[in-house]
Design a protein around this motif. Structure first.
Motif, PDB file in Angstrom:
ATOM      1  N   MET A 277       0.865  -1.177   0.000  1.00 54.60           N
ATOM      2  CA  MET A 277       0.000   0.000   0.000  1.00 54.60           C
ATOM      3  C   MET A 277       0.900   1.225   0.000  1.00 54.60           C
ATOM      4  N   VAL A 278       0.675   2.122  -0.958  1.00 54.82           N
ATOM      5  CA  VAL A 278       1.570   3.256  -1.176  1.00 54.82           C
ATOM      6  C   VAL A 278       0.802   4.560  -0.991  1.00 54.82           C
ATOM      7  N   PHE A 279       1.279   5.392  -0.075  1.00 49.04           N
ATOM      8  CA  PHE A 279       0.664   6.695   0.186  1.00 49.04           C
ATOM      9  C   PHE A 279       1.493   7.808  -0.450  1.00 49.04           C
ATOM     10  N   ASP A 280       0.823   8.899  -0.701  1.00 49.01           N
ATOM     11  CA  ASP A 280       1.508  10.065  -1.273  1.00 49.01           C
ATOM     12  C   ASP A 280       2.519  10.614  -0.272  1.00 49.01           C
ATOM     13  N   LYS A 281       2.072  10.904   0.939  1.00 53.41           N
ATOM     14  CA  LYS A 281       2.983  11.438   1.970  1.00 53.41           C
ATOM     15  C   LYS A 281       2.752  10.711   3.295  1.00 53.41           C
ATOM     16  N   ASN A 282       1.596  10.956   3.914  1.00 56.98           N
ATOM     17  CA  ASN A 282       1.304  10.329   5.203  1.00 56.98           C
ATOM     18  C   ASN A 282       0.832   8.903   4.989  1.00 56.98           C
ATOM     19  N   HIS A 283       1.376   7.987   5.754  1.00 59.09           N
ATOM     20  CA  HIS A 283       0.982   6.605   5.543  1.00 59.09           C
ATOM     21  C   HIS A 283       0.837   5.841   6.849  1.00 59.09           C
ATOM     22  N   LEU A 284       0.137   4.722   6.777  1.00 66.80           N
ATOM     23  CA  LEU A 284      -0.079   3.861   7.931  1.00 66.80           C
ATOM     24  C   LEU A 284       1.161   3.018   8.211  1.00 66.80           C
ATOM     25  N   GLU A 285       1.223   2.502   9.432  1.00 68.86           N
ATOM     26  CA  GLU A 285       2.274   1.545   9.752  1.00 68.86           C
ATOM     27  C   GLU A 285       2.093   0.303   8.882  1.00 68.86           C
ATOM     28  N   GLY A 286       3.165  -0.111   8.248  1.00 70.04           N
ATOM     29  CA  GLY A 286       3.098  -1.256   7.352  1.00 70.04           C
ATOM     30  C   GLY A 286       2.923  -0.867   5.905  1.00 70.04           C
ATOM     31  N   ALA A 287       2.567   0.408   5.649  1.00 67.78           N
ATOM     32  CA  ALA A 287       2.468   0.920   4.283  1.00 67.78           C
ATOM     33  C   ALA A 287       3.728   1.719   3.961  1.00 67.78           C
ATOM     34  N   TYR A 288       3.788   2.271   2.749  1.00 71.02           N
ATOM     35  CA  TYR A 288       4.991   2.950   2.294  1.00 71.02           C
ATOM     36  C   TYR A 288       4.659   4.303   1.684  1.00 71.02           C
ATOM     37  N   SER A 289       5.622   5.216   1.778  1.00 73.53           N
ATOM     38  CA  SER A 289       5.581   6.403   0.925  1.00 73.53           C
ATOM     39  C   SER A 289       6.074   5.980  -0.453  1.00 73.53           C
ATOM     40  N   LEU A 290       5.883   6.824  -1.453  1.00 71.75           N
ATOM     41  CA  LEU A 290       6.288   6.452  -2.807  1.00 71.75           C
ATOM     42  C   LEU A 290       7.794   6.214  -2.896  1.00 71.75           C
ATOM     43  N   ASP A 291       8.590   7.081  -2.295  1.00 71.05           N
ATOM     44  CA  ASP A 291      10.048   6.917  -2.359  1.00 71.05           C
ATOM     45  C   ASP A 291      10.487   5.624  -1.683  1.00 71.05           C
ATOM     46  N   GLU A 292       9.894   5.330  -0.503  1.00 71.55           N
ATOM     47  CA  GLU A 292      10.244   4.093   0.187  1.00 71.55           C
ATOM     48  C   GLU A 292       9.859   2.873  -0.649  1.00 71.55           C
ATOM     49  N   PHE A 293       8.698   2.953  -1.263  1.00 72.08           N
ATOM     50  CA  PHE A 293       8.215   1.824  -2.067  1.00 72.08           C
ATOM     51  C   PHE A 293       9.125   1.579  -3.272  1.00 72.08           C
ATOM     52  N   LEU A 294       9.550   2.631  -3.941  1.00 76.24           N
ATOM     53  CA  LEU A 294      10.392   2.476  -5.121  1.00 76.24           C
ATOM     54  C   LEU A 294      11.746   1.837  -4.771  1.00 76.24           C
ATOM     55  N   ASP A 295      12.258   2.170  -3.575  1.00 75.46           N
ATOM     56  CA  ASP A 295      13.516   1.558  -3.140  1.00 75.46           C
ATOM     57  C   ASP A 295      13.354   0.049  -2.979  1.00 75.46           C
ATOM     58  N   VAL A 296      12.200  -0.372  -2.488  1.00 77.14           N
ATOM     59  CA  VAL A 296      11.932  -1.806  -2.344  1.00 77.14           C
ATOM     60  C   VAL A 296      11.659  -2.441  -3.702  1.00 77.14           C
ATOM     61  N   MET A 297      10.853  -1.751  -4.485  1.00 73.25           N
ATOM     62  CA  MET A 297      10.387  -2.321  -5.749  1.00 73.25           C
ATOM     63  C   MET A 297      11.540  -2.635  -6.708  1.00 73.25           C
ATOM     64  N   LYS A 298      12.539  -1.795  -6.735  1.00 75.21           N
ATOM     65  CA  LYS A 298      13.646  -1.993  -7.686  1.00 75.21           C
ATOM     66  C   LYS A 298      14.482  -3.225  -7.364  1.00 75.21           C
ATOM     67  N   GLU A 299      14.313  -3.790  -6.153  1.00 77.07           N
ATOM     68  CA  GLU A 299      15.072  -4.975  -5.761  1.00 77.07           C
ATOM     69  C   GLU A 299      14.317  -6.280  -5.999  1.00 77.07           C
ATOM     70  N   LEU A 300      13.087  -6.193  -6.426  1.00 75.43           N
ATOM     71  CA  LEU A 300      12.264  -7.402  -6.591  1.00 75.43           C
ATOM     72  C   LEU A 300      12.441  -8.025  -7.964  1.00 75.43           C
TER      73      LEU A 300
END
Length: 419
Positions: free
Chosen positions: A396-419
């Motif tokens: 789950m990707v939020f624009d800025k504010n996000h829930l615990e267990g979700a990601y901001s876009l920048d955080e998500f992209l860092d993970v996504m590029k390793e998959l």
């Protein structure tokens, strides 16, 4: 919904005669529901009065049923209204992906059929002893008779509303004609108190109509418990707004069922009574119901639905990563769902990487109501974990504010590029 509070959604319409007053407001002609504003024909004995109210309710319900039947008759096999035909776009899967995609199956939650049906399981294959998880399979043991009756009837002073459906598939609610409202109140007030309560109970039951997995008797008993807890002021408000109260009570019942089904889902998941089966493949063609997006590479189909601005931002960034094979914009209520039983969650995007990871993405812009985000996030993570083998991922990707267990876009992209 035949009666209820005005809604921003598109409600049902049928062809009803209407009249126009000096303010150009459309009003329902009282004669079409068999309700006499003068009440000269209903204020006799109790039996006659009950018959009149019953006839009014039957007429109103018939209006909704007539529309539903007509709508079903004019709907295609794909459940699209026929007038959508010109707007829909049929899109083919790109040839370069077809061989790879043929190996991919969408994981669904399944539940084993009970072994107390008197069946000889040796006559069945493994697949026939299992079924996709549904809400009904989680509601065994749900007892409305034991459920709480704590309901917030705030803003119950809203006016009565009736359906105006002068145009096919175009929804509109208008205020009920004042004479209908006044006549209904006069009629109810003319009856003894115990008769009022009885008829209000029946009126609410008729308006709620059938709720899957519940008997009408259980619903009626629940309504009685709710009304039985009212003081005199609350009963007076109920008589003023019976149809609004009906919608609030129905929502409460559905919420109670959802809460029970959700708790039962995770309980059975922990006991391994709910499991994953890879069942559905990607279709060769899809029908877009929204305008297509342009200029984003690696789409699975020749065209994909556009989405909102934040969704576009997310998928554009993802599609341009070096490890992405293809992406697909999931079509709401027509595409792939995470079938939790208590909730069918349709994520926004499905992405497939060159390392054969199926990544599911749900986006949440900061302008969105995130009241159900925690529920979706927990279900999505349970789905990915149960699918196993690290092949399936949910984010789950939020624009800025996000829930615990979700990601901001920048955080998500860092993970996504390793998959």
């Amino acid at each position: 919904m035949v009666y209820g509070e005005a809604s921003s959604d598109k409600p049902v319409q049928t062809n009803l005669p209407v009249t126009e007053d000096d303010d150009d407001d459309l009003q329902l002609d009282p004669s079409i529901i068999g309700f006499d504003p003068t009440l000269e024909n209903v204020l006799g004995d109790e039996k006659t009065a009950e018959q009149s109210l019953t006839q009014m309710e039957k007429s109103a319900l018939a209006i909704g049923e007539e529309y539903e039947t007509k709508a079903k008759e004019q709907t295609t096999d794909n459940n699209y209204p026929p007038e959508w035909g010109a707007a829909m776009r049929k899109c083919e899967m790109r040839e370069i992906y077809r061989e790879e995609v043929s190996t991919i199956k969408w994981p669904e939650f399944y539940i084993e059929l009970p072994n107390n049906l008197g069946l000889n399981w040796e006559l069945f294959s493994d697949n026939e002893t299992e079924q996709p998880l549904s809400k009904g399979s989680l509601l065994k043991g749900f007892a409305l008779a034991k459920a709480d009756i704590n309901i917030n009837f705030a803003a119950s002073g809203s006016p009565i509303y009736v359906v105006d459906a002068t145009d096919e598939f175009i929804a509109k609610y208008e205020k009920a004609a004042p004479q209908i409202r006044e006549s209904l109140l006069k009629y109810l007030s003319s009856q003894p108190e115990e008769v009022q309560i009885k008829q209000l109970t029946e009126l609410i039951l008729n308006n709620i109509r059938k709720i899957d997995a519940l008997a009408d008797r259980d619903i009626k008993d629940y309504i009685k418990r709710v009304i039985g807890s009212f003081n005199n002021d609350q009963v007076a408000e109920l008589k003023e707004n019976p149809y609004r109260y009906s919608e609030i009570i129905k929502k409460k019942i559905v919420d109670l069922m959802d809460e029970y089904a959700e708790a039962e889902f995770y309980r059975r998941l922990d006991m391994d009574q709910i499991f994953i089966r890879e069942s559905k493949g990607f279709p060769v063609t899809i029908n877009l119901t929204d305008e297509p997006v342009l200029g984003i590479k690696n789409s699975l189909y020749s065209e994909e639905e556009r989405g909102n601005n934040f969704e576009l931002k997310v998928i554009n960034e993802v599609a341009n990563l070096d490890n992405i094979l293809f992406w697909h914009r999931n079509i709401e209520r027509k595409g792939f769902a995470i079938n939790g039983g208590f909730l069918n969650h349709y994520p926004d995007y499905i992405v497939y990487t060159k390392r054969h990871k199926l990544v599911v993405i749900e986006t949440k812009g900061d302008d969105r109501d995130n009241s159900d985000s925690r529920t979706k996030l927990k279900l999505g993570q349970a789905w990915a974990n149960k699918a196993g083998n690290n092949r399936f991922k949910y984010f789950m990707v939020f624009d800025k504010n996000h829930l615990e267990g979700a990601y901001s876009l920048d955080e998500f992209l860092d993970v996504m590029k390793e998959l």
